[in-house]
Scaffold this motif. Sequence first.
Motif, PDB file in Angstrom:
ATOM      1  N   ILE A 152       1.050  -7.821   9.288  1.00 18.39           N
ATOM      2  CA  ILE A 152       1.540  -7.700   7.905  1.00 18.39           C
ATOM      3  C   ILE A 152       0.495  -8.202   6.918  1.00 18.39           C
ATOM      4  O   ILE A 152       0.292  -7.618   5.842  1.00 18.39           O
ATOM      5  N   HIS A 153      -0.189  -9.287   7.295  1.00 19.16           N
ATOM      6  CA  HIS A 153      -1.214  -9.861   6.407  1.00 19.16           C
ATOM      7  C   HIS A 153      -2.362  -8.881   6.170  1.00 19.16           C
ATOM      8  O   HIS A 153      -3.017  -8.919   5.114  1.00 19.16           O
ATOM      9  N   ALA A 154      -2.581  -7.992   7.134  1.00 13.28           N
ATOM     10  CA  ALA A 154      -3.683  -7.034   7.009  1.00 13.28           C
ATOM     11  C   ALA A 154      -3.333  -5.862   6.093  1.00 13.28           C
ATOM     12  O   ALA A 154      -4.219  -5.098   5.697  1.00 13.28           O
ATOM     13  N   PHE A 155      -2.041  -5.708   5.746  1.00 15.08           N
ATOM     14  CA  PHE A 155      -1.636  -4.612   4.871  1.00 15.08           C
ATOM     15  C   PHE A 155      -2.133  -4.839   3.446  1.00 15.08           C
ATOM     16  O   PHE A 155      -2.464  -5.962   3.054  1.00 15.08           O
ATOM     17  N   ARG A 156      -2.136  -3.747   2.697  1.00 15.69           N
ATOM     18  CA  ARG A 156      -2.368  -3.876   1.260  1.00 15.69           C
ATOM     19  C   ARG A 156      -1.189  -4.605   0.632  1.00 15.69           C
ATOM     20  O   ARG A 156      -0.104  -4.640   1.196  1.00 15.69           O
ATOM     21  N   ARG A 157      -1.397  -5.108  -0.553  1.00 12.75           N
ATOM     22  CA  ARG A 157      -0.415  -6.014  -1.147  1.00 12.75           C
ATOM     23  C   ARG A 157       0.972  -5.397  -1.272  1.00 12.75           C
ATOM     24  O   ARG A 157       1.973  -6.018  -0.917  1.00 12.75           O
ATOM     25  N   LYS A 158       1.059  -4.149  -1.774  1.00 10.26           N
ATOM     26  CA  LYS A 158       2.387  -3.575  -2.003  1.00 10.26           C
ATOM     27  C   LYS A 158       3.114  -3.314  -0.687  1.00 10.26           C
ATOM     28  O   LYS A 158       4.325  -3.494  -0.581  1.00 10.26           O
TER      29      LYS A 158
ATOM     30  N   ARG B 184       2.512  -5.021   2.051  1.00  9.19           N
ATOM     31  CA  ARG B 184       2.798  -6.348   2.604  1.00  9.19           C
ATOM     32  C   ARG B 184       4.086  -6.900   1.998  1.00  9.19           C
ATOM     33  O   ARG B 184       4.925  -7.468   2.700  1.00  9.19           O
ATOM     34  N   THR B 185       4.243  -6.702   0.699  1.00  8.41           N
ATOM     35  CA  THR B 185       5.463  -7.165   0.027  1.00  8.41           C
ATOM     36  C   THR B 185       6.692  -6.443   0.573  1.00  8.41           C
ATOM     37  O   THR B 185       7.742  -7.052   0.811  1.00  8.41           O
ATOM     38  N   LEU B 186       6.540  -5.129   0.789  1.00  7.23           N
ATOM     39  CA  LEU B 186       7.646  -4.343   1.332  1.00  7.23           C
ATOM     40  C   LEU B 186       8.020  -4.823   2.734  1.00  7.23           C
ATOM     41  O   LEU B 186       9.205  -5.017   3.043  1.00  7.23           O
ATOM     42  N   MET B 187       7.012  -5.036   3.577  1.00  7.94           N
ATOM     43  CA  MET B 187       7.280  -5.462   4.949  1.00  7.94           C
ATOM     44  C   MET B 187       7.900  -6.855   4.999  1.00  7.94           C
ATOM     45  O   MET B 187       8.787  -7.128   5.816  1.00  7.94           O
ATOM     46  N   MET B 188       7.454  -7.741   4.128  1.00 12.92           N
ATOM     47  CA  MET B 188       8.032  -9.085   4.092  1.00 12.92           C
ATOM     48  C   MET B 188       9.489  -9.031   3.641  1.00 12.92           C
ATOM     49  O   MET B 188      10.337  -9.787   4.131  1.00 12.92           O
ATOM     50  N   GLY B 189       9.775  -8.122   2.714  1.00 18.58           N
ATOM     51  CA  GLY B 189      11.166  -7.958   2.284  1.00 18.58           C
ATOM     52  C   GLY B 189      12.051  -7.492   3.424  1.00 18.58           C
ATOM     53  O   GLY B 189      13.161  -8.001   3.627  1.00 18.58           O
ATOM     54  N   ILE B 190      11.539  -6.522   4.197  1.00 20.09           N
ATOM     55  CA  ILE B 190      12.297  -6.025   5.356  1.00 20.09           C
ATOM     56  C   ILE B 190      12.457  -7.126   6.400  1.00 20.09           C
ATOM     57  O   ILE B 190      13.522  -7.285   7.010  1.00 20.09           O
TER      58      ILE B 190
END
Length: 629
Positions: free
Chosen positions: A85-91, A93-99
Amino acid sequence: MIKKTLQRFYLIFIVVLLYAPIITLMALSFNSSKSRAKWGGFTTQWYTQLFQDDQIMTALYTTLEIALLSALIATLLGTAGAIGIHAFRRKYRTLMMGITNIPMLNADIVTGISLMLLFIAFRFSLGFSTILVAHITFNIPYVILSVMPRLKQTNINTYEAALDLGASPFYAFFKVVFPDILPGVSSGFLLAFTMSLDDFVITHFTKGPGVDTLSTKIYSEVRKGIRPEIYALSTIMFLSVLLLLVLVNIAPDEKEDRKKILSAATVRRHKISRFLFRKVVPAVMIVIVTVSGIFYSLKSDRMDGDNQVIVYNWGEYLDPDAIEMFEEETGINVVYEEFETNEIMYPKIQSGAIAYDVVCPSDYMIERMIENDLLAEINFDNIPNIKNIGDVYMEQSRQFDPNNKYSVPYLWGTVGILYNKKMVDEPIDSWSVLWDEKYKDSILMQDSVRDAFGVALKYLGYSLNSTDLDELTAAQKLLIEQKPLVQAYVVDQVRDKMIGNEAAIGVIYSGEAIYTQLENPDLEYVIPKEGSNIWIDSLVIPKNAKHKENAEAFINFICRPEIAKMNFDYITYSIPNDAGRKLIEEPALRNSKIAFPDTKELERCETFKFLGDENDAIYNEMWREVKSK
């Protein structure tokens, strides 16, 4: 001065409020009497019995095993997930953290039911593995949440520099990145371990027969009435946590030591302390969990395969010694589960999620199970001891099992009123006393839809099998009017409350009444003049049973006269086994009017019948309305 006094008083008040219940519990763990209401002297027998209780100790081992395994696996998966998740782009990453955060925000009961339905849909047998998967599932988000802040603090350039210097990605990760995120990984592991130890709801929905954690075991015991062994277990758990907190707080702080000039002896002592906390304590924990895992694995291996029978029975409804005798004689292992009401039992059988081999429903529920094709026909060639069951009980069974093909009578009795002669003004002979306002907060009602409505219907002069909506509405209104007078809606707990003089009147099953009278001579049992319920609980074999021959061997064993008599001595419920009744030594019990009432009294009683799914739904909805008022 006044301010300080008030502060001290407030502090003392808070401490007493927090710890008085725990101190009371600890004191009760040393009480030789089983009753909470009286002190019988100091004893440590409950601690001895606790460690001799295979079920509780197995639950402890299972708890530790699941907590360690789920925490380890969740930590590995969660750490890997956090890195991804940390390797994702910011938007993204935010989406994945929300899920990822949704499971933590979701109610445990929703998660538990969802996982249970998922396992059932994919035809997984509920048991140890499903609990483990469930715990891993809800622990992963907590690990991700712990590791992500550490990843944000790492410098990606150092990792890339290591790669430029010739390090492999694997080597560079463990030498550069992992040391930086280790505190987060450790926190995630400890959090996952703690969450797993503490979980009840999700475990309750995903466990199978014969598998209990401490939380589910304690819950099942408390539903039946709190045994003194549970006080002992709770005391040990509290003291263990207290000791751990004390050790953690007295552990020397390495950073603080660097700021101080310490003597050589102090430095040596602090080094020893740090060694104990960093090496010895974790090693001891690993050894304990490993040993418990080996123990559980050996026990599981012994219980796997065809050499077992899974029994689903009412709480405190079979002498444990009888189970041991059966296992010793036949070599068949008994996996024993308990339920509290027919309404709790039925959905489990209907879902087919767990393949029980022997179940003990009541009369009307057997009729329902037959109608819904949930029961297998019994091969009575394998049950020669059926000859010991009295003809009158076999004939009565025809009311719900017309051809006697699906059930074997196990225990029977009546529902009546138990009252304390010192707490009521006059002898009781009518259900009307349950609506007498002078006994407000001293009345115990059965927490069962059919039993509760049966009382109200009989009091009104109706059949307890009524399906007339006007009659049911009148009964519901009566129960709602009664509710302010009721101290509690209970099942097995009525026994302990009446023994301890905690209530004056209680609706109770006749078998429980005999036991309570032996413990408290001031108690009297009566079948009200308006009539009541006469019930038969019988042993049946579900259609999806995997060990049918073992089930029939178990039922045949239970029908032996000496086993029936042993069971009567243990639970004091009426036995339909005529040969077993003759073995009861005490004439007062063998001829008890409570256990074996006169035919004249039984003529006023009815047997519950299955009223159809539609009428059952009406009863259940009305009962929910009563309880919600």
